[in-house]
Design an enzyme around this catalytic site. Structure first.
Site, PDB file in Angstrom:
ATOM      1  CG  ASP A  25      29.834 -43.591 -36.218  1.00 45.12           C
ATOM      2  OD1 ASP A  25      29.947 -44.612 -35.535  1.00 45.12           O
ATOM      3  OD2 ASP A  25      30.000 -42.448 -35.746  1.00 45.12           O
ATOM      4  CG  ASP A  57      29.531 -40.119 -40.851  1.00 45.19           C
ATOM      5  OD1 ASP A  57      29.842 -41.026 -40.066  1.00 45.19           O
ATOM      6  OD2 ASP A  57      29.149 -39.006 -40.478  1.00 45.19           O
TER       7      ASP A  57
END
Length: 365
Positions: free
Chosen positions: A217, A190
């Protein structure tokens, strides 16, 4: 010698173990006689709305947050001298039109960094920080611009094996009309949170000539974000024995928003083995089960680290990637080979004409 926690590389494409420059050792430019380069100085201020930040006391402020706090009103500029600024930073909505400039013109010289994770306990003992709370820098202001800066989160899983919340955000960007030029975003899970202030707020972001690295991600969120001529770098993981190591993109575009992530004229490279990364998976958060994630990757080079056979994956049961808005157009490289057409939705030439920065960023859309 900096600890491993502070040794996240400031050199694109290197790992903490091989970095020539670490977050614990600012470059030589930090100690020059002219720390603000061509941008003036407190003695020769380029205009009354400019403030200067220098960790050695040669500016108006020695830390970024105090300069942000002092930059009241709109349209202010902070010129930041080379150095490592280890602290969290919040740019609140009231700082509309704020610009942050790395004085040397090279993002590797000036880093805004901290090391929180989602699982880091809150100081008051009321729980953990969560993903948003882990951000080293949070930008809520509209019209924010950053140039030639590094945004980093150097929290490492290997130093904290007891953590289950391993998300560690380098920057969370929520403001509309946000732009980043020549910036670097370093982290693992992230790294870059391209978001908006509310579910019904369709924030527009523009990233040009930027570098982003991570593993899980590491570019995610619900913003209408354009990534133009950017470099995405997937990292090797020592905690996993098999693929996939992670996912480059995880958009969470609101169902009512026709514009999600647009990636063009960019490239994806990897330090991991071939095919150990997926290009994307859709994020449908519990706070917005009507989200319909959107990602277009076009005119870009996808290296061998991307799984060409199955480049997309499903994150949550009930929200398969095939039901989302994923598409590609005229990509090249081994990670872009179309071996299973059903796994690689392609835009037609006519459709691609609507997938442009002008459409994504237009005020009249």
């Amino acid at each position: 010698m900096p600890s491993r926690r502070t040794a996240l590389s400031l050199l694109a494409g290197t790992t903490a173990a091989t970095a020539a420059l670490t977050l614990g050792a600012p470059g030589a430019r930090a100690r020059t006689a002219h720390p603000f380069g061509r941008h003036g100085s407190p003695a020769r201020r380029r205009d009354p709305r400019t403030l200067y930040v220098d960790p050695y006391g040669r500016g108006d402020h020695t830390d970024v947050q105090s300069a942000v706090d002092a930059a009241t009103g709109t349209g202010r500029t902070l010129v930041i001298a080379p150095g490592v600024y280890r602290a969290t930073v919040l740019v609140p909505a009231a700082r509309e039109g704020l610009t942050l400039i790395g004085a040397s013109g090279d993002a590797r010289d000036t880093a805004l960094v901290y090391g929180n994770a989602a699982g880091t306990p809150k100081p008051d003992g009321s729980g953990t920080l969560g993903t948003s709370g882990s951000a080293s820098v949070t930008v809520q202001a509209a019209g924010f611009t950053a140039r030639d800066l590094t945004f980093a989160n150097d929290w490492l899983r290997s130093d904290n094996p007891e953590y289950t919340g391993t998300q560690a955000v380098a920057v969370k960007v929520q403001g509309d009309r946000s732009a980043f030029h020549g910036c670097r975003f370093l982290g693992h899970q992230d790294t870059l949170y391209a978001d908006s202030l509310a579910l019904t707020s369709f924030a527009r972001h523009y990233y040009r000539d930027c570098y982003v690295e991570g593993d899980v991600d590491f570019v995610f969120g619900r913003a209408s974000a354009v990534f133009d001529r950017c470099h995405f770098r997937t990292l090797t993981r020592t905690d996993l024995a098999s693929a996939p190591y992670g996912f480059v993109f995880a958009p969470s575009t609101a169902g009512a928003n026709p514009y999600g992530f647009l990636v063009l004229r960019s490239r994806v490279t990897s330090t991991a083995p071939d095919a150990y990364y997926k290009l994307a998976r859709p994020w449908v958060p519990s706070s917005d089960l009507t989200a319909r994630p959107m990602l277009t990757v076009r005119d870009s080079h996808l290296g061998p680290g991307i799984d060409a056979v199955s480049p997309y994956a499903t994150m949550s049961a009930g929200f398969p990637w095939q039901d989302q808005r994923f598409a590609e157009h005229r990509n090249t490289g081994p990670g872009a080979r179309v071996t299973v057409p059903a796994n690689r939705p392609q835009l037609t030439a006519a459709e691609a004409r609507a997938h442009t920065p002008a459409r994504w960023l237009s005020a009249a859309r």
